[in-house]
Design a protein around this motif. Structure first.
Motif, PDB file in Angstrom:
ATOM      1  N   ALA A   1       0.806  -1.229   0.000  1.00  0.00           N
ATOM      2  CA  ALA A   1       0.000   0.000   0.000  1.00  0.00           C
ATOM      3  C   ALA A   1       0.831   1.267   0.000  1.00  0.00           C
ATOM      4  N   LEU A   2       2.138   1.155   0.249  1.00  0.00           N
ATOM      5  CA  LEU A   2       2.980   2.348   0.404  1.00  0.00           C
ATOM      6  C   LEU A   2       3.296   2.985  -0.947  1.00  0.00           C
ATOM      7  N   ARG A   3       3.038   4.281  -1.048  1.00  0.00           N
ATOM      8  CA  ARG A   3       3.366   5.063  -2.245  1.00  0.00           C
ATOM      9  C   ARG A   3       4.013   6.365  -1.805  1.00  0.00           C
ATOM     10  N   ASP A   4       5.072   6.789  -2.484  1.00  0.00           N
ATOM     11  CA  ASP A   4       5.807   7.974  -2.054  1.00  0.00           C
ATOM     12  C   ASP A   4       5.056   9.248  -2.408  1.00  0.00           C
ATOM     13  N   ALA A   5       5.717  10.400  -2.228  1.00  0.00           N
ATOM     14  CA  ALA A   5       5.052  11.691  -2.425  1.00  0.00           C
ATOM     15  C   ALA A   5       4.562  11.896  -3.850  1.00  0.00           C
ATOM     16  N   GLU A   6       5.145  11.171  -4.796  1.00  0.00           N
ATOM     17  CA  GLU A   6       4.730  11.289  -6.197  1.00  0.00           C
ATOM     18  C   GLU A   6       3.858  10.123  -6.645  1.00  0.00           C
ATOM     19  N   GLY A   7       3.476   9.273  -5.692  1.00  0.00           N
ATOM     20  CA  GLY A   7       2.592   8.164  -6.011  1.00  0.00           C
ATOM     21  C   GLY A   7       3.293   6.910  -6.508  1.00  0.00           C
ATOM     22  N   HIS A   8       4.633   6.858  -6.419  1.00  0.00           N
ATOM     23  CA  HIS A   8       5.383   5.705  -6.899  1.00  0.00           C
ATOM     24  C   HIS A   8       5.434   4.604  -5.843  1.00  0.00           C
ATOM     25  N   GLU A   9       5.511   3.369  -6.302  1.00  0.00           N
ATOM     26  CA  GLU A   9       5.791   2.258  -5.411  1.00  0.00           C
ATOM     27  C   GLU A   9       7.197   2.416  -4.835  1.00  0.00           C
ATOM     28  N   PRO A  10       7.494   1.770  -3.697  1.00  0.00           N
ATOM     29  CA  PRO A  10       8.850   1.875  -3.142  1.00  0.00           C
ATOM     30  C   PRO A  10       9.906   1.480  -4.164  1.00  0.00           C
ATOM     31  N   LEU A  11      10.985   2.233  -4.179  1.00  0.00           N
ATOM     32  CA  LEU A  11      12.079   1.949  -5.106  1.00  0.00           C
ATOM     33  C   LEU A  11      12.773   0.646  -4.734  1.00  0.00           C
ATOM     34  N   MET A  12      12.982   0.435  -3.436  1.00  0.00           N
ATOM     35  CA  MET A  12      13.599  -0.777  -2.931  1.00  0.00           C
ATOM     36  C   MET A  12      13.295  -0.889  -1.444  1.00  0.00           C
ATOM     37  N   GLN A  13      13.551  -2.042  -0.841  1.00  0.00           N
ATOM     38  CA  GLN A  13      13.208  -2.261   0.560  1.00  0.00           C
ATOM     39  C   GLN A  13      14.314  -1.822   1.516  1.00  0.00           C
ATOM     40  N   THR A  14      15.406  -1.291   0.994  1.00  0.00           N
ATOM     41  CA  THR A  14      16.457  -0.698   1.805  1.00  0.00           C
ATOM     42  C   THR A  14      16.662   0.740   1.318  1.00  0.00           C
ATOM     43  N   TRP A  15      17.555   1.466   2.002  1.00  0.00           N
ATOM     44  CA  TRP A  15      17.816   2.841   1.596  1.00  0.00           C
ATOM     45  C   TRP A  15      18.239   2.874   0.124  1.00  0.00           C
ATOM     46  N   PRO A  16      17.695   3.815  -0.699  1.00  0.00           N
ATOM     47  CA  PRO A  16      16.947   5.028  -0.306  1.00  0.00           C
ATOM     48  C   PRO A  16      15.429   4.856  -0.236  1.00  0.00           C
ATOM     49  N   TYR A  17      14.912   3.649  -0.297  1.00  0.00           N
ATOM     50  CA  TYR A  17      13.500   3.357  -0.106  1.00  0.00           C
ATOM     51  C   TYR A  17      12.601   3.956  -1.190  1.00  0.00           C
ATOM     52  N   PHE A  18      12.628   5.285  -1.332  1.00  0.00           N
ATOM     53  CA  PHE A  18      11.652   5.983  -2.159  1.00  0.00           C
ATOM     54  C   PHE A  18      12.265   6.547  -3.439  1.00  0.00           C
ATOM     55  N   ARG A  19      11.447   6.608  -4.470  1.00  0.00           N
ATOM     56  CA  ARG A  19      11.882   7.211  -5.728  1.00  0.00           C
ATOM     57  C   ARG A  19      11.766   8.730  -5.672  1.00  0.00           C
ATOM     58  N   ALA A  20      10.745   9.234  -5.012  1.00  0.00           N
ATOM     59  CA  ALA A  20      10.507  10.677  -4.958  1.00  0.00           C
ATOM     60  C   ALA A  20      11.560  11.378  -4.095  1.00  0.00           C
ATOM     61  N   LYS A  21      12.168  12.412  -4.638  1.00  0.00           N
ATOM     62  CA  LYS A  21      13.205  13.161  -3.922  1.00  0.00           C
ATOM     63  C   LYS A  21      12.660  13.750  -2.631  1.00  0.00           C
ATOM     64  N   GLU A  22      11.432  14.261  -2.663  1.00  0.00           N
ATOM     65  CA  GLU A  22      10.837  14.890  -1.483  1.00  0.00           C
ATOM     66  C   GLU A  22      10.742  13.893  -0.329  1.00  0.00           C
ATOM     67  N   SER A  23      10.382  12.665  -0.630  1.00  0.00           N
ATOM     68  CA  SER A  23      10.262  11.640   0.411  1.00  0.00           C
ATOM     69  C   SER A  23      11.628  11.250   0.954  1.00  0.00           C
ATOM     70  N   ARG A  24      12.623  11.094   0.072  1.00  0.00           N
ATOM     71  CA  ARG A  24      13.967  10.715   0.509  1.00  0.00           C
ATOM     72  C   ARG A  24      14.585  11.800   1.384  1.00  0.00           C
ATOM     73  N   GLU A  25      14.475  13.053   0.958  1.00  0.00           N
ATOM     74  CA  GLU A  25      15.107  14.139   1.699  1.00  0.00           C
ATOM     75  C   GLU A  25      14.456  14.337   3.067  1.00  0.00           C
ATOM     76  N   ALA A  26      13.143  14.118   3.164  1.00  0.00           N
ATOM     77  CA  ALA A  26      12.477  14.231   4.463  1.00  0.00           C
ATOM     78  C   ALA A  26      12.995  13.165   5.418  1.00  0.00           C
TER      79      ALA A  26
END
Length: 270
Positions: free
Chosen positions: A223-248
């Motif tokens: 169910a997890l989607r980043d700030a841009e609506g993408h699925e998780p990039l990977m299950q370890t760091w950096p986790y999210f594709r969206a820059k806004e989510s990673r930087e937060a």
């Protein structure tokens, strides 16, 4: 063992293997550092909002080990910290074949002694019972395997809707809650929940934890989607594709997402 030691030493004498080993060590050190940075911090600022009313909901299946080792005590401590008059605990156990039912009976007895309101349902219906019904209508699909099979999400949705029925009945009686807290069979403490309750000063539609079942890999990407609506990039760091989510996450701020569930989910009750 001796052969393995000798082989390792031989490999270490090769520059390329020494280099790769160093890179691997640095990567894992970086990974651990990022996780500690993201998931640590002061807890004193997270003070219980004792005036906030919270409906706690949870579904269990074969959860005996975590119930008895941690979960039951953690829920009792959470209810006490929030204020016993401010919580209602709804739990549904679904056809477990371990001793989850007895573990939840033990929890029920303690909650009763503490005068904490609850609704704990122990179901004898198993997954086999669910998939053996003769009328396979809503929630069932024809799969490429040539079978008509029960979809997981409609099944879970039905259970989660069922566990919210006491909330609807309380609302009909004029009782309101500020937040609905879904607790999975995860390890947590009161500070963890207070962090979520105080996310963005309590101003959110939903706030969820990250559930690490095999650190540093987090669990439940469905169910997890980043700030841009993408699925998780990977299950370890950096986790999210969206820059806004990673930087937060790097700033140790609440991470903006478009949807979540994961280990603990809190939702504003409207």
């Amino acid at each position: 063992m001796k052969a393995m030691i000798c082989t390792s030493r031989a490999l270490l004498r090769r520059p390329i293997h020494r280099f790769l080993l160093l890179v691997s060590i640095l990567f894992h050190v970086f990974e651990v550092t990022q996780i500690l940075r993201c998931h640590s911090g002061p807890t004193s600022e997270f003070v219980a909002q004792r005036s906030e009313r919270v409906y706690i909901a949870s579904i269990h299946w074969n959860s005996e080990q975590i119930l008895r080792s941690h979960w039951n005590d953690a829920v009792i401590a959470l209810a006490d910290a929030l204020g016993r008059e401010n919580v209602f605990i709804a739990i549904y156990e679904s056809g477990s074949w371990d001793d989850s039912k007895d573990a939840l009976r033990e929890l029920d007895a303690v909650l009763a002694a503490l005068d904490i309101r609850r609704n704990i349902t122990l179901s004898e219906t198993t997954h086999l019972d669910e998939i053996s019904v003769t009328e396979k209508g809503s929630g069932w699909i024809d799969t490429p395997r040539g079978r008509r099979e029960l979809r997981r999400i409609p099944y879970l949705s039905r259970l989660r809707n069922w566990i919210l029925l006491p909330l609807q009945e309380l609302a009909r009686q004029g009782e309101q809650f500020d937040k609905v807290l879904f607790l999975n069979d995860v390890v947590f403490d009161t500070d963890d929940v207070f962090r979520l309750l105080n996310t963005n000063d309590g101003d959110f539609a939903a706030a969820c934890s990250l559930d690490f079942s095999r650190p540093p890999q987090f669990y439940d990407t469905f169910a997890l989607r980043d700030a841009e609506g993408h699925e998780p990039l990977m299950q370890t760091w950096p986790y999210f594709r969206a820059k806004e989510s990673r930087e937060a996450m790097l700033r140790n701020d609440p991470v903006p997402v478009t949807s979540c569930w994961n280990g603990i989910g809190e939702f504003r009750y409207c």
